[in-house]
Design a protein around this motif. Structure first.
Motif, PDB file in Angstrom:
ATOM      1  N   MET A   1       0.834  -1.210   0.000  1.00  0.00           N
ATOM      2  CA  MET A   1       0.000   0.000   0.000  1.00  0.00           C
ATOM      3  C   MET A   1       0.863   1.251   0.000  1.00  0.00           C
ATOM      4  SD  MET A   1      -2.920  -1.030   2.738  1.00  0.00           S
ATOM      5  CE  MET A   1      -4.259   0.101   2.532  1.00  0.00           C
ATOM      6  N   THR A   2       1.938   1.225   0.790  1.00  0.00           N
ATOM      7  CA  THR A   2       2.851   2.373   0.823  1.00  0.00           C
ATOM      8  C   THR A   2       3.386   2.642  -0.574  1.00  0.00           C
ATOM      9  OG1 THR A   2       3.493   1.855   3.081  1.00  0.00           O
ATOM     10  CG2 THR A   2       4.996   3.255   1.833  1.00  0.00           C
ATOM     11  N   GLN A   3       3.852   1.581  -1.197  1.00  0.00           N
ATOM     12  CA  GLN A   3       4.387   1.690  -2.540  1.00  0.00           C
ATOM     13  C   GLN A   3       3.320   2.226  -3.489  1.00  0.00           C
ATOM     14  OE1 GLN A   3       4.076   0.579  -6.179  1.00  0.00           O
ATOM     15  NE2 GLN A   3       3.928  -1.442  -5.241  1.00  0.00           N
ATOM     16  N   TYR A   4       2.131   1.667  -3.419  1.00  0.00           N
ATOM     17  CA  TYR A   4       1.060   2.052  -4.335  1.00  0.00           C
ATOM     18  C   TYR A   4       0.664   3.524  -4.153  1.00  0.00           C
ATOM     19  CZ  TYR A   4      -2.864   1.520  -7.453  1.00  0.00           C
ATOM     20  OH  TYR A   4      -3.711   1.653  -8.521  1.00  0.00           O
ATOM     21  N   LEU A   5       0.540   3.927  -2.905  1.00  0.00           N
ATOM     22  CA  LEU A   5       0.161   5.316  -2.625  1.00  0.00           C
ATOM     23  C   LEU A   5       1.238   6.296  -3.101  1.00  0.00           C
ATOM     24  CD1 LEU A   5      -1.353   4.714   0.912  1.00  0.00           C
ATOM     25  CD2 LEU A   5      -2.616   5.620  -1.048  1.00  0.00           C
ATOM     26  N   LEU A   6       2.508   5.968  -2.840  1.00  0.00           N
ATOM     27  CA  LEU A   6       3.597   6.854  -3.247  1.00  0.00           C
ATOM     28  C   LEU A   6       3.634   7.009  -4.761  1.00  0.00           C
ATOM     29  CD1 LEU A   6       6.492   5.681  -0.902  1.00  0.00           C
ATOM     30  CD2 LEU A   6       5.327   7.882  -0.819  1.00  0.00           C
ATOM     31  N   GLU A   7       3.290   5.937  -5.464  1.00  0.00           N
ATOM     32  CA  GLU A   7       3.336   5.997  -6.930  1.00  0.00           C
ATOM     33  C   GLU A   7       2.073   6.614  -7.523  1.00  0.00           C
ATOM     34  OE1 GLU A   7       4.461   2.250  -8.682  1.00  0.00           O
ATOM     35  OE2 GLU A   7       6.564   2.636  -8.256  1.00  0.00           O
ATOM     36  N   HIS A   8       1.082   6.880  -6.700  1.00  0.00           N
ATOM     37  CA  HIS A   8      -0.151   7.497  -7.207  1.00  0.00           C
ATOM     38  C   HIS A   8      -0.555   8.703  -6.360  1.00  0.00           C
ATOM     39  CE1 HIS A   8      -0.204   3.375  -8.804  1.00  0.00           C
ATOM     40  NE2 HIS A   8      -0.798   3.911  -9.834  1.00  0.00           N
ATOM     41  N   PRO A   9       0.290   9.738  -6.348  1.00  0.00           N
ATOM     42  CA  PRO A   9      -0.051  10.923  -5.550  1.00  0.00           C
ATOM     43  C   PRO A   9      -1.288  11.606  -6.125  1.00  0.00           C
ATOM     44  CG  PRO A   9       1.840  11.370  -6.959  1.00  0.00           C
ATOM     45  CD  PRO A   9       1.540   9.914  -7.095  1.00  0.00           C
ATOM     46  N   HIS A  10      -2.024  12.289  -5.277  1.00  0.00           N
ATOM     47  CA  HIS A  10      -3.206  13.055  -5.695  1.00  0.00           C
ATOM     48  C   HIS A  10      -4.202  12.213  -6.486  1.00  0.00           C
ATOM     49  CE1 HIS A  10      -2.259  17.209  -4.445  1.00  0.00           C
ATOM     50  NE2 HIS A  10      -1.011  16.827  -4.547  1.00  0.00           N
ATOM     51  N   THR A  11      -4.275  10.938  -6.182  1.00  0.00           N
ATOM     52  CA  THR A  11      -5.192  10.054  -6.890  1.00  0.00           C
ATOM     53  C   THR A  11      -6.113   9.405  -5.870  1.00  0.00           C
ATOM     54  OG1 THR A  11      -3.402   9.562  -8.443  1.00  0.00           O
ATOM     55  CG2 THR A  11      -5.325   8.091  -8.498  1.00  0.00           C
ATOM     56  N   LEU A  12      -7.409   9.448  -6.127  1.00  0.00           N
ATOM     57  CA  LEU A  12      -8.353   8.835  -5.196  1.00  0.00           C
ATOM     58  C   LEU A  12      -8.335   7.315  -5.385  1.00  0.00           C
ATOM     59  CD1 LEU A  12     -10.599   9.364  -3.063  1.00  0.00           C
ATOM     60  CD2 LEU A  12     -12.229   9.166  -4.953  1.00  0.00           C
ATOM     61  N   ILE A  13      -8.032   6.619  -4.316  1.00  0.00           N
ATOM     62  CA  ILE A  13      -8.029   5.155  -4.365  1.00  0.00           C
ATOM     63  C   ILE A  13      -9.100   4.675  -3.395  1.00  0.00           C
ATOM     64  CG2 ILE A  13      -6.629   3.084  -4.022  1.00  0.00           C
ATOM     65  CD1 ILE A  13      -4.228   5.280  -4.426  1.00  0.00           C
TER      66      ILE A  13
ATOM     67  N   ALA B   1       9.333  16.911 -12.487  1.00  0.00           N
ATOM     68  CA  ALA B   1       9.357  16.539 -11.071  1.00  0.00           C
ATOM     69  C   ALA B   1       8.147  17.104 -10.327  1.00  0.00           C
ATOM     70  CB  ALA B   1      10.659  17.025 -10.430  1.00  0.00           C
ATOM     71  N   VAL B   2       7.785  18.341 -10.633  1.00  0.00           N
ATOM     72  CA  VAL B   2       6.622  18.948  -9.980  1.00  0.00           C
ATOM     73  C   VAL B   2       5.345  18.248 -10.434  1.00  0.00           C
ATOM     74  CG1 VAL B   2       5.283  21.071  -9.734  1.00  0.00           C
ATOM     75  CG2 VAL B   2       7.775  21.183  -9.754  1.00  0.00           C
ATOM     76  N   ALA B   3       5.242  18.027 -11.733  1.00  0.00           N
ATOM     77  CA  ALA B   3       4.041  17.395 -12.296  1.00  0.00           C
ATOM     78  C   ALA B   3       3.817  16.014 -11.690  1.00  0.00           C
ATOM     79  CB  ALA B   3       4.173  17.288 -13.818  1.00  0.00           C
ATOM     80  N   TYR B   4       4.918  15.298 -11.471  1.00  0.00           N
ATOM     81  CA  TYR B   4       4.790  13.970 -10.878  1.00  0.00           C
ATOM     82  C   TYR B   4       4.127  14.045  -9.502  1.00  0.00           C
ATOM     83  CZ  TYR B   4       5.731   9.420  -8.940  1.00  0.00           C
ATOM     84  OH  TYR B   4       5.563   8.189  -8.354  1.00  0.00           O
ATOM     85  N   HIS B   5       4.578  14.974  -8.688  1.00  0.00           N
ATOM     86  CA  HIS B   5       4.056  15.055  -7.324  1.00  0.00           C
ATOM     87  C   HIS B   5       2.671  15.695  -7.251  1.00  0.00           C
ATOM     88  CE1 HIS B   5       8.336  14.241  -6.408  1.00  0.00           C
ATOM     89  NE2 HIS B   5       7.787  13.498  -5.483  1.00  0.00           N
ATOM     90  N   LEU B   6       2.241  16.353  -8.332  1.00  0.00           N
ATOM     91  CA  LEU B   6       0.874  16.884  -8.362  1.00  0.00           C
ATOM     92  C   LEU B   6      -0.050  15.982  -9.178  1.00  0.00           C
ATOM     93  CD1 LEU B   6       1.512  20.716  -8.940  1.00  0.00           C
ATOM     94  CD2 LEU B   6       0.720  19.633  -6.819  1.00  0.00           C
ATOM     95  N   ASN B   7       0.553  14.995  -9.857  1.00  0.00           N
ATOM     96  CA  ASN B   7      -0.200  14.083 -10.727  1.00  0.00           C
ATOM     97  C   ASN B   7      -0.990  14.832 -11.803  1.00  0.00           C
ATOM     98  OD1 ASN B   7      -1.231  11.634 -11.685  1.00  0.00           O
ATOM     99  ND2 ASN B   7      -3.050  11.795 -10.398  1.00  0.00           N
ATOM    100  N   VAL B   8      -0.301  15.728 -12.486  1.00  0.00           N
ATOM    101  CA  VAL B   8      -0.899  16.432 -13.627  1.00  0.00           C
ATOM    102  C   VAL B   8       0.113  16.406 -14.778  1.00  0.00           C
ATOM    103  CG1 VAL B   8      -2.272  17.997 -12.191  1.00  0.00           C
ATOM    104  CG2 VAL B   8       0.017  18.704 -12.929  1.00  0.00           C
ATOM    105  N   PRO B   9      -0.338  16.594 -16.020  1.00  0.00           N
ATOM    106  CA  PRO B   9       0.622  16.623 -17.134  1.00  0.00           C
ATOM    107  C   PRO B   9       1.456  17.905 -17.139  1.00  0.00           C
ATOM    108  CG  PRO B   9      -1.627  16.951 -17.937  1.00  0.00           C
ATOM    109  CD  PRO B   9      -1.727  16.648 -16.469  1.00  0.00           C
ATOM    110  N   PHE B  10       2.592  17.857 -17.819  1.00  0.00           N
ATOM    111  CA  PHE B  10       3.363  19.088 -18.019  1.00  0.00           C
ATOM    112  C   PHE B  10       3.492  19.361 -19.524  1.00  0.00           C
ATOM    113  CE2 PHE B  10       7.477  17.188 -19.221  1.00  0.00           C
ATOM    114  CZ  PHE B  10       7.371  15.917 -18.682  1.00  0.00           C
ATOM    115  N   VAL B  11       3.531  20.636 -19.856  1.00  0.00           N
ATOM    116  CA  VAL B  11       3.631  21.015 -21.269  1.00  0.00           C
ATOM    117  C   VAL B  11       4.881  21.863 -21.467  1.00  0.00           C
ATOM    118  CG1 VAL B  11       1.144  20.919 -21.611  1.00  0.00           C
ATOM    119  CG2 VAL B  11       2.186  23.092 -20.987  1.00  0.00           C
TER     120      VAL B  11
END
Lengths: 271, 271
Positions: free
Chosen positions: A12-24, A147-157
């Protein structure tokens, strides 16, 4: 197959860390481990407590049928300051001074571990805001945007100064390069940003603010909204800055080409 | 202060995931949690087992006084193929076809979650090799390089087609652009790569292989060694390819501008 608590916690720790800002949802985890929802809730309680104790962020729990859990990466300002103070030292190294008073940053912006930390720090500031995309300009802003986009879970352009055939149709704006007062052009692929997006602008270095101002113009062209401006480093600028509201992690206060000294202090992110 | 096993497992998992390919000593964890080394060993056993079961990679344990544990991210080929097959579908979408038979990729290369997976897949192939740096060319290769570098815990360096004052002294090479047969120039900041490095080259798209061949030349100029070449997507090329040994995740087999169809299959990574 039922999975034991110890293994659930690891996964779960692994899963949560890899899916920031995502409702599970709780049922998702319950099914994944063949466990009761009550056990999953207890697991999440342990993870939540540990993340807070270790300054990793928090778990937001949403009750109800559509509920679940969301991991929000968040670093405290004191941890962020520790990292940035270390960076100040590295940026002040003598051999970073380039002709024209520029500071060599490329090595830092190629260190994945440092980028991860910088991404966490910047994302922390916007963790409770609606951000739809991170925007930057090629080339050196890209690693920070990613790096920022990853932690906000949004795309970057990526805005470019040169048009490429592989971008398809683009929208372009002209802008005044602040330091040199030249008129330049930047463009963004038309399909890369939806109308009505809230956009966080990031860049590696800001002097006069011309480039960032150009991106502001592009955001308007896309009928979108500027959510904030964040630069890795700024340098003190004698002229009039083209933008008034921005944050910086680092501030290059003074460079002396004669003695080859660079003075770097934490930026206004910490003010 | 002693920390309970459940909390140790959460924090250790997080710590290991954030420090891939890094040796972490048992005393480090023992001190961090105020626990006996024997307890830490047991914790690591649980994490190891879970990572294997979930296809996340493995924990390499090194015995002895200088020993410890190292997390090696590694995804199985079957999991990788699942992700890549999904990507084939997305790449085949009609509206990706650009004039000239090019395929629009920029949106995919701006998705942090996808980049993380691509980084894991590519890093898996080189997980047991000595890699000192990942190299790519600006701009679209950068997100891939960063994702791979993160999972290998090595820096990435960015080759540029245009010189920038902020790069300091550079080394440049001329190369033949494979598809258009023009002579072009690319350069890399002199201080960004140490002599004798083993370098993994990554890029977003390969047609004739000219750009990648240019990077090969640059690696020689830096008296370094090419460890491998990995491209996100390749397209079938009617001429003679400039490089003979490379891997691709995706292969654009055929495009038809008339019917606007794109045929994409998994690349030779899976052969």
């Amino acid at each position: 197959m039922k999975v034991r608590r110890s293994e659930r916690l690891v996964d779960m720790t692994q899963y949560l860390l890899e899916h920031p800002h995502t409702l599970i949802t709780l049922p998702f985890f319950a099914k994944r481990y063949g466990s009761a929802k009550s056990s999953i809730s207890e697991d999440l309680g342990i993870i939540k407590k540990t993340f807070i104790a270790r300054d990793k962020g928090f778990l937001e729990t949403l009750p109800g049928a559509a509920g679940g859990v969301r991991f929000i990466p968040k670093m405290s300002e004191s941890s962020a300051l520790e990292i940035v103070e270390e960076l100040c030292k590295r940026l002040s190294e003598k051999d970073r001074l380039l002709p024209g008073g520029y500071v060599y940053l490329s090595d830092l912006l190629g260190e994945p571990e440092l980028l991860r930390q910088v991404g966490q720090i910047i994302a922390s500031k916007y963790s409770d805001q609606k951000i739809d995309a991170v925007m930057t300009v090629a080339t050196k802003g890209v690693p920070i945007a990613q790096a920022v986009a990853y932690h906000l879970n949004v795309p970057f352009v990526i805005v470019r100064r040169d048009s490429k055939i592989t971008e398809g149709s683009t929208v372009s704006v002209n802008y005044v390069s602040g330091s040199s007062e030249r008129i330049e052009k930047m463009e963004l692929s038309k399909r890369s940003l939806k109308r009505g997006s809230r956009v966080l602008v990031v860049d590696d270095f800001m002097k006069g603010g011309g480039t960032v101002n150009g991106m502001k113009g592009l955001i308007e062209e896309f009928e979108s909204e500027l959510a904030g401006i964040m630069v890795f480093a700024e340098s003190t600028f004698s002229g009039r800055r083209m933008i008034d509201s921005y944050d910086s992690l680092l501030c290059v206060e003074a460079v002396d080409s004669q003695t080859k000294t660079i003075k770097v202090v934490p930026g206004n992110y910490f003010k």
